[in-house]
Design a protein around this motif. Sequence first.
Motif, PDB file in Angstrom:
ATOM      1  N   PHE A 250      21.630  15.110  46.196  1.00 17.42           N
ATOM      2  CA  PHE A 250      22.100  15.222  44.819  1.00 17.42           C
ATOM      3  C   PHE A 250      23.436  14.516  44.675  1.00 17.42           C
ATOM      4  CE2 PHE A 250      23.633  18.836  47.225  1.00 17.42           C
ATOM      5  CZ  PHE A 250      24.985  18.884  46.902  1.00 17.42           C
ATOM      6  N   SER A 251      23.819  14.289  43.441  1.00 16.28           N
ATOM      7  CA  SER A 251      25.136  13.724  43.147  1.00 16.28           C
ATOM      8  C   SER A 251      25.983  14.803  42.483  1.00 16.28           C
ATOM      9  CB  SER A 251      25.010  12.514  42.209  1.00 16.28           C
ATOM     10  OG  SER A 251      24.328  11.455  42.850  1.00 16.28           O
ATOM     11  N   LYS A 252      27.270  14.744  42.751  1.00 17.69           N
ATOM     12  CA  LYS A 252      28.195  15.714  42.179  1.00 17.69           C
ATOM     13  C   LYS A 252      28.838  15.159  40.908  1.00 17.69           C
ATOM     14  CE  LYS A 252      29.582  17.890  46.566  1.00 17.69           C
ATOM     15  NZ  LYS A 252      30.749  18.235  47.432  1.00 17.69           N
ATOM     16  N   VAL A 253      28.931  16.014  39.906  1.00 14.89           N
ATOM     17  CA  VAL A 253      29.708  15.697  38.715  1.00 14.89           C
ATOM     18  C   VAL A 253      30.627  16.876  38.425  1.00 14.89           C
ATOM     19  CG1 VAL A 253      28.023  14.132  37.674  1.00 14.89           C
ATOM     20  CG2 VAL A 253      27.891  16.586  37.189  1.00 14.89           C
ATOM     21  N   SER A 254      31.652  16.624  37.652  1.00 15.48           N
ATOM     22  CA  SER A 254      32.630  17.647  37.295  1.00 15.48           C
ATOM     23  C   SER A 254      32.268  18.263  35.948  1.00 15.48           C
ATOM     24  CB  SER A 254      34.018  17.006  37.229  1.00 15.48           C
ATOM     25  OG  SER A 254      34.871  17.698  36.367  1.00 15.48           O
ATOM     26  N   PRO A 255      32.704  19.488  35.682  1.00 18.07           N
ATOM     27  CA  PRO A 255      32.488  20.064  34.345  1.00 18.07           C
ATOM     28  C   PRO A 255      33.089  19.210  33.234  1.00 18.07           C
ATOM     29  CG  PRO A 255      33.163  21.773  35.882  1.00 18.07           C
ATOM     30  CD  PRO A 255      33.337  20.467  36.599  1.00 18.07           C
ATOM     31  N   ASP A 256      34.118  18.420  33.564  1.00 17.79           N
ATOM     32  CA  ASP A 256      34.776  17.588  32.559  1.00 17.79           C
ATOM     33  C   ASP A 256      34.198  16.179  32.471  1.00 17.79           C
ATOM     34  OD1 ASP A 256      36.602  19.534  31.676  1.00 17.79           O
ATOM     35  OD2 ASP A 256      37.857  19.172  33.434  1.00 17.79           O
ATOM     36  N   THR A 257      33.186  15.881  33.291  1.00 17.02           N
ATOM     37  CA  THR A 257      32.509  14.588  33.189  1.00 17.02           C
ATOM     38  C   THR A 257      31.783  14.506  31.844  1.00 17.02           C
ATOM     39  OG1 THR A 257      32.148  14.536  35.583  1.00 17.02           O
ATOM     40  CG2 THR A 257      30.799  13.066  34.247  1.00 17.02           C
ATOM     41  N   SER A 258      31.852  13.364  31.193  1.00 13.32           N
ATOM     42  CA  SER A 258      31.119  13.217  29.931  1.00 13.32           C
ATOM     43  C   SER A 258      29.625  13.143  30.203  1.00 13.32           C
ATOM     44  CB  SER A 258      31.571  11.953  29.190  1.00 13.32           C
ATOM     45  OG  SER A 258      31.065  10.790  29.828  1.00 13.32           O
ATOM     46  N   VAL A 259      28.849  13.543  29.217  1.00  8.06           N
ATOM     47  CA  VAL A 259      27.391  13.496  29.349  1.00  8.06           C
ATOM     48  C   VAL A 259      26.915  12.069  29.595  1.00  8.06           C
ATOM     49  CG1 VAL A 259      25.235  13.763  28.054  1.00  8.06           C
ATOM     50  CG2 VAL A 259      26.912  15.619  28.088  1.00  8.06           C
ATOM     51  N   ILE A 260      27.563  11.098  28.942  1.00  5.76           N
ATOM     52  CA  ILE A 260      27.166   9.701  29.139  1.00  5.76           C
ATOM     53  C   ILE A 260      27.403   9.278  30.585  1.00  5.76           C
ATOM     54  CG2 ILE A 260      27.806   7.317  28.603  1.00  5.76           C
ATOM     55  CD1 ILE A 260      27.991   8.058  25.711  1.00  5.76           C
TER      56      ILE A 260
ATOM     57  N   TYR B  41      30.298  20.538  40.297  1.00 12.82           N
ATOM     58  CA  TYR B  41      31.300  21.112  41.206  1.00 12.82           C
ATOM     59  C   TYR B  41      32.686  20.999  40.584  1.00 12.82           C
ATOM     60  CZ  TYR B  41      28.182  21.473  45.283  1.00 12.82           C
ATOM     61  OH  TYR B  41      27.177  21.824  46.160  1.00 12.82           O
ATOM     62  N   THR B  42      33.519  21.989  40.869  1.00 11.83           N
ATOM     63  CA  THR B  42      34.916  21.920  40.459  1.00 11.83           C
ATOM     64  C   THR B  42      35.682  21.027  41.429  1.00 11.83           C
ATOM     65  OG1 THR B  42      35.588  23.795  41.831  1.00 11.83           O
ATOM     66  CG2 THR B  42      34.758  24.281  39.604  1.00 11.83           C
ATOM     67  N   ASP B  43      36.947  20.766  41.101  1.00 12.85           N
ATOM     68  CA  ASP B  43      37.795  19.980  42.000  1.00 12.85           C
ATOM     69  C   ASP B  43      38.000  20.687  43.338  1.00 12.85           C
ATOM     70  OD1 ASP B  43      38.029  18.037  40.091  1.00 12.85           O
ATOM     71  OD2 ASP B  43      39.956  18.751  39.318  1.00 12.85           O
ATOM     72  N   ALA B  44      37.815  22.008  43.360  1.00 10.40           N
ATOM     73  CA  ALA B  44      37.943  22.783  44.597  1.00 10.40           C
ATOM     74  C   ALA B  44      36.631  22.831  45.376  1.00 10.40           C
ATOM     75  CB  ALA B  44      38.415  24.197  44.279  1.00 10.40           C
ATOM     76  N   ASN B  45      35.675  21.986  44.968  1.00 14.26           N
ATOM     77  CA  ASN B  45      34.374  21.880  45.633  1.00 14.26           C
ATOM     78  C   ASN B  45      33.558  23.176  45.539  1.00 14.26           C
ATOM     79  OD1 ASN B  45      32.588  20.063  46.914  1.00 14.26           O
ATOM     80  ND2 ASN B  45      32.938  21.045  48.890  1.00 14.26           N
ATOM     81  N   GLU B  46      33.682  23.845  44.404  1.00  7.78           N
ATOM     82  CA  GLU B  46      32.905  25.059  44.158  1.00  7.78           C
ATOM     83  C   GLU B  46      31.734  24.715  43.238  1.00  7.78           C
ATOM     84  OE1 GLU B  46      33.326  29.424  41.944  1.00  7.78           O
ATOM     85  OE2 GLU B  46      35.016  28.004  41.981  1.00  7.78           O
ATOM     86  N   LEU B  47      30.535  25.077  43.665  1.00 10.66           N
ATOM     87  CA  LEU B  47      29.349  24.842  42.853  1.00 10.66           C
ATOM     88  C   LEU B  47      29.351  25.801  41.668  1.00 10.66           C
ATOM     89  CD1 LEU B  47      26.523  23.586  42.366  1.00 10.66           C
ATOM     90  CD2 LEU B  47      25.589  25.347  43.883  1.00 10.66           C
TER      91      LEU B  47
END
Length: 257
Positions: A83-93, A109-115
């Motif tokens: 899988f690939s990781k994205v942040s909650p603040d990553t845009s949908v695009i 994942y958060t910046d603290a590497n928490e799923l």
Amino acid sequence: MVTTDVEGSKKVRDCMTANPVYLDNYSTLQKAIDIMVKHRVGKLIVKDASSSGILTEREILHYLNQFGAIPDMKLYEVTLRKFSKVSPDTSVIEASKTMVSSKTRLLVYTDANELVGIITTSDLLRALFSSSDRDPSLEGVISRNVFTLESYATIADAVRLMENKRIGSVVVTVGKMYDGIFTERDLLSKILTQNIGLTEEICKYCSWFLLSAREEVRARDAAELMLTNKIKRLPITHNGEIVGIVTARDLVEAFIS
């Protein structure tokens, strides 16, 4: 409050599934299937202390074709999807571009590497559809390889065809008439949790109401039809004949291209 950009790109946090369902890798493959059916999901996160992976309907199809039944396996023995990781603040695009370019599923994942979540293809499609006025053509994303089986074919025949062709569905026909569609989801929800034998005819277990759209359909109408009816693939017709299949992933690609 929903966060959007000028392009209508919501943030991943606005449309992800928070606290997603997962199993530890000592659980059995059969338990994973039961959980997927219970929660009506096509993928399941598998975690241990040091790593994670994703079990999808495609892996289940593979093992069913290989063994003729669901083997007595622990999830640590199963080949899982990366899988690939994205942040909650990553845009949908940006998340959509990552999914398309990497051809992987997305975990949040958060910046603290928490799923903290998972964002699916349907989540991305819904966000793109609701926050953008774009209505691109589907000409470049429709799959023209349509595979069919007669209604008297067995479930084993469908499993073999879907595995060999790496497809998620097969169109069921009676003579030259289209009768339904048999999907990986049908396999999980109607076969594997009900102890149905693979020698049974697929006509008994396919989805009878076969939604379709004409070849000239554009992305917004196709997306609305799929989201409203909660389906992941849509047959495309020309003069009453199915000439292609478009999936939710295809529509995401069309919206961001």
